[in-house]
Write a protein that holds these residues in place. Structure first.
Motif, PDB file in Angstrom:
ATOM      1  N   PHE A 183      -2.595  -3.677 -12.447  1.00 23.95           N
ATOM      2  CA  PHE A 183      -0.924  -3.838 -12.091  1.00 23.95           C
ATOM      3  C   PHE A 183      -0.322  -5.043 -12.886  1.00 23.95           C
ATOM      4  O   PHE A 183       0.598  -5.382 -12.718  1.00 23.95           O
ATOM      5  CB  PHE A 183      -0.860  -4.168 -10.636  1.00 23.95           C
ATOM      6  CG  PHE A 183      -1.070  -3.007  -9.701  1.00 23.95           C
ATOM      7  CD1 PHE A 183      -0.043  -1.938  -9.724  1.00 23.95           C
ATOM      8  CD2 PHE A 183      -2.068  -2.669  -8.979  1.00 23.95           C
ATOM      9  CE1 PHE A 183      -0.022  -0.937  -8.736  1.00 23.95           C
ATOM     10  CE2 PHE A 183      -2.232  -1.446  -8.031  1.00 23.95           C
ATOM     11  CZ  PHE A 183      -1.214  -0.531  -8.230  1.00 23.95           C
ATOM     12  N   TYR A 184      -1.339  -5.773 -13.629  1.00 23.22           N
ATOM     13  CA  TYR A 184      -0.654  -6.859 -14.523  1.00 23.22           C
ATOM     14  C   TYR A 184      -0.206  -6.437 -15.620  1.00 23.22           C
ATOM     15  O   TYR A 184      -0.218  -7.612 -16.749  1.00 23.22           O
ATOM     16  CB  TYR A 184      -1.659  -7.999 -14.599  1.00 23.22           C
ATOM     17  CG  TYR A 184      -1.951  -8.757 -13.227  1.00 23.22           C
ATOM     18  CD1 TYR A 184      -0.913  -9.553 -12.609  1.00 23.22           C
ATOM     19  CD2 TYR A 184      -3.188  -8.467 -12.361  1.00 23.22           C
ATOM     20  CE1 TYR A 184      -1.134 -10.342 -11.593  1.00 23.22           C
ATOM     21  CE2 TYR A 184      -3.276  -9.211 -11.045  1.00 23.22           C
ATOM     22  CZ  TYR A 184      -2.147  -9.831 -10.781  1.00 23.22           C
ATOM     23  OH  TYR A 184      -2.094 -10.692  -9.443  1.00 23.22           O
ATOM     24  N   CYS A 185      -0.044  -5.449 -15.834  1.00 25.03           N
ATOM     25  CA  CYS A 185       0.613  -4.885 -17.365  1.00 25.03           C
ATOM     26  C   CYS A 185       2.044  -5.067 -17.374  1.00 25.03           C
ATOM     27  O   CYS A 185       2.923  -4.151 -16.856  1.00 25.03           O
ATOM     28  CB  CYS A 185       0.201  -3.233 -17.539  1.00 25.03           C
ATOM     29  SG  CYS A 185       0.661  -2.628 -19.208  1.00 25.03           S
ATOM     30  N   LEU A 186       2.418  -5.997 -18.133  1.00 19.44           N
ATOM     31  CA  LEU A 186       3.745  -6.561 -18.153  1.00 19.44           C
ATOM     32  C   LEU A 186       4.840  -5.812 -18.453  1.00 19.44           C
ATOM     33  O   LEU A 186       5.894  -5.711 -18.257  1.00 19.44           O
ATOM     34  CB  LEU A 186       3.639  -8.135 -18.961  1.00 19.44           C
ATOM     35  CG  LEU A 186       3.014  -8.915 -18.338  1.00 19.44           C
ATOM     36  CD1 LEU A 186       3.421 -10.174 -19.336  1.00 19.44           C
ATOM     37  CD2 LEU A 186       3.580  -9.252 -16.957  1.00 19.44           C
ATOM     38  N   ASP A 187       4.369  -4.721 -19.446  1.00 20.23           N
ATOM     39  CA  ASP A 187       5.512  -3.685 -19.993  1.00 20.23           C
ATOM     40  C   ASP A 187       5.468  -2.512 -19.236  1.00 20.23           C
ATOM     41  O   ASP A 187       6.410  -1.454 -19.601  1.00 20.23           O
ATOM     42  CB  ASP A 187       5.339  -3.594 -21.578  1.00 20.23           C
ATOM     43  CG  ASP A 187       4.011  -2.960 -21.863  1.00 20.23           C
ATOM     44  OD1 ASP A 187       3.257  -2.740 -20.862  1.00 20.23           O
ATOM     45  OD2 ASP A 187       3.750  -3.001 -23.001  1.00 20.23           O
ATOM     46  N   GLN A 188       4.780  -2.442 -18.114  1.00 20.54           N
ATOM     47  CA  GLN A 188       4.864  -0.950 -17.313  1.00 20.54           C
ATOM     48  C   GLN A 188       5.641  -0.991 -16.355  1.00 20.54           C
ATOM     49  O   GLN A 188       6.011  -2.016 -15.751  1.00 20.54           O
ATOM     50  CB  GLN A 188       3.348  -0.790 -16.965  1.00 20.54           C
ATOM     51  CG  GLN A 188       3.334   0.557 -16.070  1.00 20.54           C
ATOM     52  CD  GLN A 188       1.868   0.983 -15.934  1.00 20.54           C
ATOM     53  OE1 GLN A 188       0.959   0.560 -16.665  1.00 20.54           O
ATOM     54  NE2 GLN A 188       1.581   1.980 -15.102  1.00 20.54           N
ATOM     55  N   THR A 189       6.329   0.157 -16.132  1.00 22.38           N
ATOM     56  CA  THR A 189       7.179   0.390 -14.952  1.00 22.38           C
ATOM     57  C   THR A 189       6.474   1.173 -13.765  1.00 22.38           C
ATOM     58  O   THR A 189       5.842   2.179 -14.215  1.00 22.38           O
ATOM     59  CB  THR A 189       8.579   1.259 -15.539  1.00 22.38           C
ATOM     60  OG1 THR A 189       9.235   0.541 -16.387  1.00 22.38           O
ATOM     61  CG2 THR A 189       9.500   1.623 -14.236  1.00 22.38           C
ATOM     62  N   TYR A 190       6.579   0.813 -12.575  1.00 26.35           N
ATOM     63  CA  TYR A 190       5.932   1.530 -11.615  1.00 26.35           C
ATOM     64  C   TYR A 190       6.840   1.919 -10.435  1.00 26.35           C
ATOM     65  O   TYR A 190       7.884   1.401 -10.292  1.00 26.35           O
ATOM     66  CB  TYR A 190       5.139   0.364 -10.619  1.00 26.35           C
ATOM     67  CG  TYR A 190       4.108  -0.307 -11.517  1.00 26.35           C
ATOM     68  CD1 TYR A 190       2.603  -0.120 -11.804  1.00 26.35           C
ATOM     69  CD2 TYR A 190       4.591  -1.537 -12.171  1.00 26.35           C
ATOM     70  CE1 TYR A 190       1.681  -0.697 -12.431  1.00 26.35           C
ATOM     71  CE2 TYR A 190       3.534  -2.192 -13.133  1.00 26.35           C
ATOM     72  CZ  TYR A 190       2.304  -1.579 -13.141  1.00 26.35           C
ATOM     73  OH  TYR A 190       1.276  -2.392 -14.079  1.00 26.35           O
ATOM     74  N   THR A 191       6.750   3.267 -10.177  1.00 28.89           N
ATOM     75  CA  THR A 191       7.502   3.988  -9.334  1.00 28.89           C
ATOM     76  C   THR A 191       7.244   3.504  -8.136  1.00 28.89           C
ATOM     77  O   THR A 191       6.197   3.602  -7.326  1.00 28.89           O
ATOM     78  CB  THR A 191       7.445   5.458  -9.354  1.00 28.89           C
ATOM     79  OG1 THR A 191       7.883   5.803 -10.819  1.00 28.89           O
ATOM     80  CG2 THR A 191       8.406   6.062  -8.365  1.00 28.89           C
ATOM     81  N   LEU A 192       8.308   3.136  -7.222  1.00 31.87           N
ATOM     82  CA  LEU A 192       8.355   2.422  -5.958  1.00 31.87           C
ATOM     83  C   LEU A 192       8.790   3.574  -4.841  1.00 31.87           C
ATOM     84  O   LEU A 192      10.002   3.852  -5.025  1.00 31.87           O
ATOM     85  CB  LEU A 192       9.031   1.166  -5.854  1.00 31.87           C
ATOM     86  CG  LEU A 192       9.167   0.614  -4.667  1.00 31.87           C
ATOM     87  CD1 LEU A 192       7.888  -0.399  -4.332  1.00 31.87           C
ATOM     88  CD2 LEU A 192      10.447  -0.694  -4.670  1.00 31.87           C
ATOM     89  N   GLN A 217       0.771  -1.105  -0.112  1.00 32.35           N
ATOM     90  CA  GLN A 217       0.103   0.118   0.048  1.00 32.35           C
ATOM     91  C   GLN A 217       0.949   1.291   0.098  1.00 32.35           C
ATOM     92  O   GLN A 217       0.684   2.108  -0.784  1.00 32.35           O
ATOM     93  CB  GLN A 217      -0.802   0.032   1.314  1.00 32.35           C
ATOM     94  CG  GLN A 217      -2.091   0.863   1.469  1.00 32.35           C
ATOM     95  CD  GLN A 217      -2.972   0.533   0.012  1.00 32.35           C
ATOM     96  OE1 GLN A 217      -3.380  -0.609  -0.203  1.00 32.35           O
ATOM     97  NE2 GLN A 217      -3.469   1.486  -0.791  1.00 32.35           N
ATOM     98  N   GLU A 218       1.843   1.139   0.731  1.00 31.44           N
ATOM     99  CA  GLU A 218       2.692   2.284   0.962  1.00 31.44           C
ATOM    100  C   GLU A 218       3.514   2.547  -0.434  1.00 31.44           C
ATOM    101  O   GLU A 218       3.721   3.694  -0.796  1.00 31.44           O
ATOM    102  CB  GLU A 218       3.816   2.191   2.074  1.00 31.44           C
ATOM    103  CG  GLU A 218       3.035   2.513   3.307  1.00 31.44           C
ATOM    104  CD  GLU A 218       4.123   2.135   4.567  1.00 31.44           C
ATOM    105  OE1 GLU A 218       3.576   2.270   5.934  1.00 31.44           O
ATOM    106  OE2 GLU A 218       5.226   1.898   4.453  1.00 31.44           O
ATOM    107  N   GLU A 219       4.075   1.638  -0.933  1.00 31.60           N
ATOM    108  CA  GLU A 219       5.020   1.737  -1.937  1.00 31.60           C
ATOM    109  C   GLU A 219       4.442   1.914  -3.245  1.00 31.60           C
ATOM    110  O   GLU A 219       5.088   2.538  -4.121  1.00 31.60           O
ATOM    111  CB  GLU A 219       6.101   0.379  -2.055  1.00 31.60           C
ATOM    112  CG  GLU A 219       6.828   0.425  -0.815  1.00 31.60           C
ATOM    113  CD  GLU A 219       7.691  -0.903  -0.546  1.00 31.60           C
ATOM    114  OE1 GLU A 219       7.629  -1.660  -1.586  1.00 31.60           O
ATOM    115  OE2 GLU A 219       8.574  -0.952   0.332  1.00 31.60           O
ATOM    116  N   ILE A 220       3.430   1.099  -3.647  1.00 29.61           N
ATOM    117  CA  ILE A 220       2.722   1.230  -4.935  1.00 29.61           C
ATOM    118  C   ILE A 220       1.323   1.477  -4.857  1.00 29.61           C
ATOM    119  O   ILE A 220       0.606   1.342  -5.903  1.00 29.61           O
ATOM    120  CB  ILE A 220       3.127   0.107  -6.028  1.00 29.61           C
ATOM    121  CG1 ILE A 220       2.727  -1.204  -5.362  1.00 29.61           C
ATOM    122  CG2 ILE A 220       4.814   0.078  -6.252  1.00 29.61           C
ATOM    123  CD1 ILE A 220       3.077  -2.218  -6.349  1.00 29.61           C
TER     124      ILE A 220
END
Length: 142
Positions: free
Chosen positions: A100-109, A57-60
């Motif tokens: 969140f299951y988009c394999l080519d996406q980068t998420y900022t943590l 929850q905190e990170e993404i």
């Protein structure tokens, strides 16, 4: 500086279409990139499953479902030239939100003042040694 301590952490193994969801780290001393499951420290009085939920929850800003306890792993390591020791409560889990299951996406943590990338990496590339997933004793659960 005080006596070195063992750090209890909870990590979440999320798999999708031959990939795992991980954070990307960089060891400045070894000049190598490594990957590890998301999660973090277990606070005093907090269960490991609640720590894992809180960390995601905190990170993404992600909610977890289908949490299943897998094992406890010892992780004794050196990173950025400093020794570390973690006891990892490892869970298999899923994202509640399919976005969140988009394999080519980068998420900022976001971890305090630091940010890292959270990405999907290929399990085959981990097994073949192309990508360095740490700790190595978690490979048995892929």
């Amino acid at each position: 500086m005080g006596k070195p301590r063992i750090r209890p952490i909870a990590l979440g193994l999320i798999q999708h279409q031959g990939h795992i969801f991980v954070s990307e780290g960089y060891d400045t001393a070894e000049k190598t990139t490594f990957y590890r499951f998301l999660g973090g420290g277990i606070d005093f009085g907090e269960t490991s499953i609640n720590a894992l939920r809180r960390e995601f929850q905190e990170e993404i800003q992600a909610e977890l479902i289908n949490l299943e306890y897998l094992t406890c792993l010892d992780n004794i390591f050196v990173c950025n030239g400093k020794p570390g020791h973690e006891l990892i409560q490892l869970f298999r889990c899923d994202f509640a939100d399919s976005e969140f299951y988009c394999l080519d996406q980068t998420y900022t943590l976001v971890e305090g003042k630091n940010t890292h990338d959270a990405i999907w990496i290929s399990v085959d590339k981990v097994r073949s040694g192309v990508l360095n997933l740490v700790p190595e004793n978690c490979h048995a659960y892929l």
